[in-house]
Design a protein around this motif. Sequence first.
Motif, PDB file in Angstrom:
ATOM      1  N   ASP A  81      -0.206 -28.374-111.621  1.00  0.00           N
ATOM      2  CA  ASP A  81      -1.518 -27.807-111.729  1.00  0.00           C
ATOM      3  C   ASP A  81      -2.364 -29.049-111.597  1.00  0.00           C
ATOM      4  OD1 ASP A  81      -3.829 -26.623-112.086  1.00  0.00           O
ATOM      5  OD2 ASP A  81      -3.686 -26.646-114.242  1.00  0.00           O
TER       6      ASP A  81
ATOM      7  N   GLU B  36      -4.864 -31.146-107.792  1.00  0.00           N
ATOM      8  CA  GLU B  36      -5.062 -31.160-106.419  1.00  0.00           C
ATOM      9  C   GLU B  36      -4.134 -32.234-105.814  1.00  0.00           C
ATOM     10  OE1 GLU B  36      -6.577 -28.927-104.583  1.00  0.00           O
ATOM     11  OE2 GLU B  36      -7.321 -27.818-106.284  1.00  0.00           O
TER      12      GLU B  36
ATOM     13  N   THR C   8      -3.579 -24.509-107.134  1.00  0.00           N
ATOM     14  CA  THR C   8      -4.713 -25.350-106.394  1.00  0.00           C
ATOM     15  C   THR C   8      -5.733 -24.364-105.880  1.00  0.00           C
ATOM     16  OG1 THR C   8      -5.305 -26.643-104.075  1.00  0.00           O
ATOM     17  CG2 THR C   8      -3.242 -24.992-104.032  1.00  0.00           C
ATOM     18  N   GLN C   9      -7.267 -24.964-105.813  1.00  0.00           N
ATOM     19  CA  GLN C   9      -8.259 -24.356-105.288  1.00  0.00           C
ATOM     20  C   GLN C   9      -8.426 -24.357-103.612  1.00  0.00           C
ATOM     21  OE1 GLN C   9     -11.957 -24.580-107.687  1.00  0.00           O
ATOM     22  NE2 GLN C   9     -10.350 -25.627-109.193  1.00  0.00           N
ATOM     23  N   THR C  10      -7.513 -24.866-103.169  1.00  0.00           N
ATOM     24  CA  THR C  10      -7.717 -25.223-101.544  1.00  0.00           C
ATOM     25  C   THR C  10      -6.273 -24.682-100.917  1.00  0.00           C
ATOM     26  OG1 THR C  10      -6.852 -27.287-101.654  1.00  0.00           O
ATOM     27  CG2 THR C  10      -8.940 -27.315-101.774  1.00  0.00           C
TER      28      THR C  10
ATOM     29  N   GLU D  65      -2.600 -15.701-102.751  1.00  0.00           N
ATOM     30  CA  GLU D  65      -3.954 -15.953-102.850  1.00  0.00           C
ATOM     31  C   GLU D  65      -4.461 -14.764-104.084  1.00  0.00           C
ATOM     32  OE1 GLU D  65      -8.477 -16.068-100.658  1.00  0.00           O
ATOM     33  OE2 GLU D  65      -6.317 -16.103 -99.564  1.00  0.00           O
TER      34      GLU D  65
ATOM     35  N   ASN E 140      -9.216 -31.575-115.131  1.00  0.00           N
ATOM     36  CA  ASN E 140      -7.752 -31.006-115.384  1.00  0.00           C
ATOM     37  C   ASN E 140      -6.655 -31.958-116.008  1.00  0.00           C
ATOM     38  OD1 ASN E 140      -6.369 -28.690-114.763  1.00  0.00           O
ATOM     39  ND2 ASN E 140      -5.413 -29.690-112.924  1.00  0.00           N
TER      40      ASN E 140
ATOM     41  N   GLN F   6     -11.409 -25.993-118.240  1.00  0.00           N
ATOM     42  CA  GLN F   6     -11.010 -25.021-116.869  1.00  0.00           C
ATOM     43  C   GLN F   6     -11.841 -26.125-115.692  1.00  0.00           C
ATOM     44  OE1 GLN F   6     -12.164 -23.215-114.335  1.00  0.00           O
ATOM     45  NE2 GLN F   6     -10.158 -22.469-113.485  1.00  0.00           N
ATOM     46  N   THR F   7     -11.421 -26.128-114.578  1.00  0.00           N
ATOM     47  CA  THR F   7     -11.919 -26.868-113.591  1.00  0.00           C
ATOM     48  C   THR F   7     -13.468 -26.465-113.184  1.00  0.00           C
ATOM     49  OG1 THR F   7      -9.777 -27.225-112.353  1.00  0.00           O
ATOM     50  CG2 THR F   7     -11.847 -27.721-111.058  1.00  0.00           C
ATOM     51  N   LYS F   8     -13.406 -25.296-113.165  1.00  0.00           N
ATOM     52  CA  LYS F   8     -15.172 -24.840-112.754  1.00  0.00           C
ATOM     53  C   LYS F   8     -16.055 -25.045-113.995  1.00  0.00           C
ATOM     54  CE  LYS F   8     -14.656 -22.416-108.887  1.00  0.00           C
ATOM     55  NZ  LYS F   8     -15.377 -23.130-107.715  1.00  0.00           N
TER      56      LYS F   8
END
Length: 411
Positions: A66, A68, A94-96, A109, A224, A285-287
Motif C-alpha cells: 500500500d 506509491e 495506488t492512486q495512479t 479500477e 500513508n 487515509q491519503t485524501k
Amino acid sequence: MYEEYWTKNHFDVQAWVSFAPNLSASNILKLIIQRLKEDNVTCSRGEARKNLKEELEKGKYLLVIDGEVSSTEWKSILNDLPDGMAGSKVVQITQTKPESSPSTLQPIELEDLNEDEATNLFLKTLFMKEKGKKYWKAVKEAVGKNHYGKDIFEITGGLPLAVVLLSGLLRTKEYPGEWEKVFDYLKNKAIQWKRLDSVLSMCFDDLPHDMKSCFLYFAALPVNTLIRARSLVCMWMAEGFLRPKDGKQMEKVGEQYLKELIARRLVNLAPMEYEASGDERVAVQTKVHDFLLHEAQEASFVEVHGGDDIPILSNARRLSLQNHRDKYAALANYLPKLRSILSNFEEEVEARKEEDQLGTVEKEEDPLGTEEKEEEKQNQQACPCLHHSARGRLQGDHTHQVCHTATPARI
C-alpha cells in the motif's frame, strides 16, 4: 476483504505494508520482513532476499503493498520476491495508473458506489447500537426506507471515504433533528465544493478545539505511514496539546481523544495482525492527509518539505522534513517561532552500524554532565517516542545543520 475468514483460509502467509512515497525497494522489502516475522529486524538487502525466500516459500502467500512506488522500484521488488506456491498474489494499492500493463499485471479500477451500496456502507459503519435497540431501529428504518438514503448518495456521490466520514459525523449527532441540519448544510455545500471536501471540512469544524490540534498533527507525519498510538499520544503531550481533564492524566486524555477520532472515522486502526496489547498503530487515509496538510499550512501549524532547499519559514511553528534519503537539511534563515522539527529518512543498515560505533567512542568522552544525562534518561523513559541527540542540536544563529538522527519523532 483482507481480514475476511475466506481470505485467511485461502492463503498460508499474509502481510500488508503501508509506507510513505519515495521509499526504496530495499526498504520496502525490509518492511515486508518485519511484518512477516512480527519483529523490528534490520538487515541488508541480501539478507532480506534470503529471509523473504524462507518466509514466503512456506506456502501460498498474499502481499499487499500500500503505497506509491516508481516503476523501476516496483520491478526491483517483484524480482526479489520468490515465486511461492501456485496462486500466490502480490497486490499494489495506488492512486495512479501503471505506466505499462504486462501480462502478469491485472489492474482493477475501483468504481463509486451506487445508492444501495452507499446506504449499506453507511449503516455498516454507523455503530449507534450503544444508544439502545429502539433508537438504532428507528435510525435504520429512516435511512433504509425514507429519503435519507437519497440524501447520503447526493452528498457523497457514492465515494466510499465520504460515506464513511459522514457516518462518523452523524453518530455524534442526535437523530432526527441534528441529522436534518447536517444533511441540509452538506447538500448546499455539495453544489459549490467537491463532495469529499465538503464532508471533510464539516467533520473537521465539528471537532473540539483541543482535538483539532491533535488531528492536525497527522499532517506533520509522512503520508500513508503507520504510527504507534502510544507514541502519538506522547508527541501530543510534548507539543502541549493535552491538559489534565476531569481528574484524568494527560496520557488518558490523549487516549480518549484518539479513540474519539477513530470513532468519528477520521483516523484508522491498523489491521489486526499488527496489533498487540499497548502497541496499536494508527494512520489517516491519503485524501484525509491531503486535507490536513492544506489546513495545517494555511494556519501556519506546520511546514512540510520534501527536499534540501528550505525557503523562508519565519512563521513556521513546526517543521517536518520528509526528504527520506538525505540526512541533512540546511536552514539558512532565523526561525523565531519554530517549536519542533520532525524528520523521516531511510536509514541504511551500514550507516546505522557506523553510527553505533561512533556512539561507542562518544561514550568515553560524553560532553553531558551526570545530572544532564540523568535528566535525559528520565525524559526518554517518560516519553520514549521522543528522541534527541547532542549531535543534532541546532548550531549558530543563521545557518543550521539538522541531522535526521536527531528526530523528535521516530516512526
